[in-house]
Design a protein around this motif. Structure first.
Motif, PDB file in Angstrom:
ATOM      1  N   ASP A   1       0.870  -1.352   0.256  1.00 47.21           N
ATOM      2  CA  ASP A   1      -0.032   0.023  -0.016  1.00 47.21           C
ATOM      3  C   ASP A   1       0.763   1.174  -0.070  1.00 47.21           C
ATOM      4  O   ASP A   1       1.599   1.494   0.768  1.00 47.21           O
ATOM      5  CB  ASP A   1      -0.803  -0.034   1.357  1.00 47.21           C
ATOM      6  CG  ASP A   1      -1.703   1.136   1.203  1.00 47.21           C
ATOM      7  OD1 ASP A   1      -2.100   1.770   0.111  1.00 47.21           O
ATOM      8  OD2 ASP A   1      -2.368   1.353   2.279  1.00 47.21           O
TER       9      ASP A   1
ATOM     10  N   TYR B   1      -1.961   3.775  -4.181  1.00 50.88           N
ATOM     11  CA  TYR B   1      -1.751   2.816  -5.040  1.00 50.88           C
ATOM     12  C   TYR B   1      -1.431   1.392  -4.419  1.00 50.88           C
ATOM     13  O   TYR B   1      -0.488   1.399  -3.584  1.00 50.88           O
ATOM     14  CB  TYR B   1      -0.534   3.217  -6.149  1.00 50.88           C
ATOM     15  CG  TYR B   1       0.135   2.300  -6.906  1.00 50.88           C
ATOM     16  CD1 TYR B   1      -0.940   1.442  -7.790  1.00 50.88           C
ATOM     17  CD2 TYR B   1       1.305   1.471  -6.921  1.00 50.88           C
ATOM     18  CE1 TYR B   1      -0.470   0.431  -8.709  1.00 50.88           C
ATOM     19  CE2 TYR B   1       1.668   0.459  -7.736  1.00 50.88           C
ATOM     20  CZ  TYR B   1       0.746  -0.128  -8.647  1.00 50.88           C
ATOM     21  OH  TYR B   1       1.350  -0.740  -9.598  1.00 50.88           O
TER      22      TYR B   1
ATOM     23  N   VAL C   1      -0.747  -2.491  -4.417  1.00 50.09           N
ATOM     24  CA  VAL C   1      -0.494  -3.966  -5.451  1.00 50.09           C
ATOM     25  C   VAL C   1      -0.997  -4.918  -4.461  1.00 50.09           C
ATOM     26  O   VAL C   1      -0.268  -5.390  -3.161  1.00 50.09           O
ATOM     27  CB  VAL C   1       0.996  -3.850  -5.722  1.00 50.09           C
ATOM     28  CG1 VAL C   1       1.216  -5.183  -6.455  1.00 50.09           C
ATOM     29  CG2 VAL C   1       1.527  -2.793  -6.561  1.00 50.09           C
ATOM     30  N   ASN C   2      -1.765  -5.992  -5.064  1.00 52.22           N
ATOM     31  CA  ASN C   2      -1.798  -7.322  -4.219  1.00 52.22           C
ATOM     32  C   ASN C   2      -1.116  -8.351  -4.746  1.00 52.22           C
ATOM     33  O   ASN C   2      -0.936  -8.899  -5.925  1.00 52.22           O
ATOM     34  CB  ASN C   2      -3.415  -7.565  -4.569  1.00 52.22           C
ATOM     35  CG  ASN C   2      -3.949  -8.917  -3.936  1.00 52.22           C
ATOM     36  OD1 ASN C   2      -3.115  -9.495  -3.139  1.00 52.22           O
ATOM     37  ND2 ASN C   2      -5.285  -9.163  -3.876  1.00 52.22           N
TER      38      ASN C   2
ATOM     39  N   SER D   1      -2.974 -11.801  -5.749  1.00 51.12           N
ATOM     40  CA  SER D   1      -4.186 -11.507  -6.747  1.00 51.12           C
ATOM     41  C   SER D   1      -4.534 -12.845  -7.368  1.00 51.12           C
ATOM     42  O   SER D   1      -5.613 -13.058  -7.902  1.00 51.12           O
ATOM     43  CB  SER D   1      -4.015 -10.340  -7.395  1.00 51.12           C
ATOM     44  OG  SER D   1      -3.163 -10.644  -8.576  1.00 51.12           O
TER      45      SER D   1
ATOM     46  N   SER E   1      -4.215 -13.006 -10.618  1.00 48.20           N
ATOM     47  CA  SER E   1      -4.645 -12.239 -11.581  1.00 48.20           C
ATOM     48  C   SER E   1      -4.470 -13.281 -12.856  1.00 48.20           C
ATOM     49  O   SER E   1      -5.025 -13.147 -14.077  1.00 48.20           O
ATOM     50  CB  SER E   1      -4.546 -10.798 -11.901  1.00 48.20           C
ATOM     51  OG  SER E   1      -3.171 -10.720 -12.047  1.00 48.20           O
TER      52      SER E   1
ATOM     53  N   THR F   1      -7.631  -8.483  -9.188  1.00 48.94           N
ATOM     54  CA  THR F   1      -6.807  -7.506  -9.866  1.00 48.94           C
ATOM     55  C   THR F   1      -5.655  -7.327  -9.086  1.00 48.94           C
ATOM     56  O   THR F   1      -5.514  -7.243  -7.856  1.00 48.94           O
ATOM     57  CB  THR F   1      -7.414  -6.225 -10.350  1.00 48.94           C
ATOM     58  OG1 THR F   1      -7.977  -5.641  -8.981  1.00 48.94           O
ATOM     59  CG2 THR F   1      -8.487  -6.302 -11.348  1.00 48.94           C
ATOM     60  N   THR F   2      -4.339  -7.167  -9.725  1.00 52.92           N
ATOM     61  CA  THR F   2      -3.012  -7.088  -9.100  1.00 52.92           C
ATOM     62  C   THR F   2      -2.946  -5.526  -8.659  1.00 52.92           C
ATOM     63  O   THR F   2      -2.502  -4.976  -7.492  1.00 52.92           O
ATOM     64  CB  THR F   2      -1.827  -7.659  -9.911  1.00 52.92           C
ATOM     65  OG1 THR F   2      -2.193  -8.939 -10.248  1.00 52.92           O
ATOM     66  CG2 THR F   2      -0.435  -7.174  -9.223  1.00 52.92           C
ATOM     67  N   HIS F   3      -3.228  -4.558  -9.599  1.00 49.41           N
ATOM     68  CA  HIS F   3      -2.810  -3.180  -9.588  1.00 49.41           C
ATOM     69  C   HIS F   3      -4.150  -2.502  -9.150  1.00 49.41           C
ATOM     70  O   HIS F   3      -5.292  -2.725  -9.938  1.00 49.41           O
ATOM     71  CB  HIS F   3      -2.367  -2.687 -10.774  1.00 49.41           C
ATOM     72  CG  HIS F   3      -1.014  -3.274 -10.935  1.00 49.41           C
ATOM     73  ND1 HIS F   3       0.328  -3.195 -10.460  1.00 49.41           N
ATOM     74  CD2 HIS F   3      -0.768  -4.377 -12.036  1.00 49.41           C
ATOM     75  CE1 HIS F   3       1.263  -3.949 -10.903  1.00 49.41           C
ATOM     76  NE2 HIS F   3       0.442  -4.579 -12.000  1.00 49.41           N
ATOM     77  N   ASN F   4      -4.259  -1.714  -8.224  1.00 54.15           N
ATOM     78  CA  ASN F   4      -5.275  -1.165  -7.593  1.00 54.15           C
ATOM     79  C   ASN F   4      -5.198   0.213  -7.138  1.00 54.15           C
ATOM     80  O   ASN F   4      -3.931   0.638  -6.862  1.00 54.15           O
ATOM     81  CB  ASN F   4      -6.165  -1.826  -6.565  1.00 54.15           C
ATOM     82  CG  ASN F   4      -6.298  -3.346  -6.834  1.00 54.15           C
ATOM     83  OD1 ASN F   4      -7.430  -3.708  -7.495  1.00 54.15           O
ATOM     84  ND2 ASN F   4      -5.326  -4.009  -6.536  1.00 54.15           N
ATOM     85  N   PHE F   5      -6.480   1.145  -7.151  1.00 50.46           N
ATOM     86  CA  PHE F   5      -6.134   2.560  -6.575  1.00 50.46           C
ATOM     87  C   PHE F   5      -7.392   2.568  -5.548  1.00 50.46           C
ATOM     88  O   PHE F   5      -8.536   2.107  -5.695  1.00 50.46           O
ATOM     89  CB  PHE F   5      -6.546   3.357  -7.888  1.00 50.46           C
ATOM     90  CG  PHE F   5      -5.503   3.528  -8.832  1.00 50.46           C
ATOM     91  CD1 PHE F   5      -4.293   4.203  -8.835  1.00 50.46           C
ATOM     92  CD2 PHE F   5      -5.284   2.592 -10.007  1.00 50.46           C
ATOM     93  CE1 PHE F   5      -3.041   3.917  -9.516  1.00 50.46           C
ATOM     94  CE2 PHE F   5      -4.498   2.489 -10.820  1.00 50.46           C
ATOM     95  CZ  PHE F   5      -3.242   3.012 -10.489  1.00 50.46           C
TER      96      PHE F   5
ATOM     97  N   GLU G   1     -12.211  -4.937  -8.478  1.00 48.99           N
ATOM     98  CA  GLU G   1     -11.081  -6.059  -8.232  1.00 48.99           C
ATOM     99  C   GLU G   1     -11.515  -7.133  -8.808  1.00 48.99           C
ATOM    100  O   GLU G   1     -10.696  -8.149  -8.902  1.00 48.99           O
ATOM    101  CB  GLU G   1     -10.734  -6.139  -6.532  1.00 48.99           C
ATOM    102  CG  GLU G   1     -10.218  -4.989  -6.103  1.00 48.99           C
ATOM    103  CD  GLU G   1     -10.210  -5.310  -4.631  1.00 48.99           C
ATOM    104  OE1 GLU G   1      -9.056  -5.914  -4.032  1.00 48.99           O
ATOM    105  OE2 GLU G   1     -10.992  -4.787  -3.749  1.00 48.99           O
TER     106      GLU G   1
END
Length: 260
Positions: A148, A173, A175-176, A179, A181, A195-199, A229
């Motif tokens: 995070d 921003y 990052v999981n 994920s 994914s 999802t790997t990339h999240n906001f 996600e």
């Protein structure tokens, strides 16, 4: 709330009360770290406990039956830690970068066997072959390791003795790392994908306490994902899992202790 986290929060509250009493005494009081907030840049770290769950928007056909929601989320409690970098903008505004690592485990329950009624297909969805859902099929334990990276704009009031209140808000921003994914397997093989990339966006409030050697800040922060996600299941997978949800978004409430 589990007993361990409740005890930890009670203990932290008692310690904060003791610290606050020491800070606010006027007898023989001296302001501490008087020039600390005049630094252009400063550093620190934080520890946090958090409560996480999912905000779910259900598919109008596959996610509900009558007034019954077929997909439910169970909240969980976990912890995290991170670093603090502060840039002083003026007497009332700071810009903070607080990258951290958060650990979470949540549970989704899919009581979607009733979707067998759509096996013949619809105008927008192809037919599928129904399968009997076992308890293993219905429950997904979702483990997440989240990197995070929040950027927060902090607005603080004037210092009162050895304390100062503030509020902050910003964007994250996230990052999981777990994920799944990129996995070719999906829920049909008991693999939940997101999802790997999240906001996300965050809001925070707290009080800064000044001591001889450091500044301690207890705070409450809310973080809410903005993107969806959900990763769709493969085309040949029955609509028991990802198809039953239109939107899936993480939301978290954190109790944070900052040390600077």
């Amino acid at each position: 709330m589990n007993k361990f986290l409740l005890r930890a929060l009670v203990l932290a509250s008692v310690n904060i009360a003791v610290f606050a009493d020491a800070q606010f005494r006027t007898r023989n009081r001296m302001d501490k770290l008087e020039d600390f907030d005049e630094q252009k840049f400063s550093w620190g770290f934080y520890l946090n406990g958090n409560r996480l769950d999912y905000r779910i928007v259900l598919h109008p056909r596959y996610g509900s039956e009558g007034n019954q929601n077929l997909v439910k989320s169970k909240e969980s409690y976990s912890f995290g830690a991170g670093l603090i970098a502060k840039w002083r903008l003026n007497d009332y505004l700071d810009l903070r970068l607080e990258p951290g690592l958060q650990f979470a485990q949540r549970e989704l329950t899919f009581n979607t066997q009733s979707n067998d009624q759509y096996a013949a297909g619809t105008l927008t969805n192809p037919p599928f072959t129904p399968i009997p859902l076992t308890e293993k099929d219905k429950v997904r334990d979702i483990k997440s390791t989240l990197v995070d990276v929040p950027v927060l704009l902090e607005l603080h009031g004037n210092r009162w003795y050895n304390s100062r209140p503030y509020i902050a808000a910003g964007v994250n921003y996230v990052v999981n790392l777990q994920s799944n994914s990129d996995s070719e397997d999906d829920n049909l093989q008991q693999v939940f994908r997101s999802t790997t990339h999240n906001f996300a966006w965050s809001a925070e409030m707290g009080i800064q306490f000044y001591f001889n050697k450091f500044k301690l800040t207890p705070a409450i922060r809310g973080t809410f994902f903005m993107n969806n996600e959900k990763v769709a299941d493969n085309a040949n997978t029955p609509p028991y899992w990802a198809t039953a949800m239109s939107t899936l978004q993480t939301r978290a409430v954190m109790f944070v202790l900052k040390f600077e």
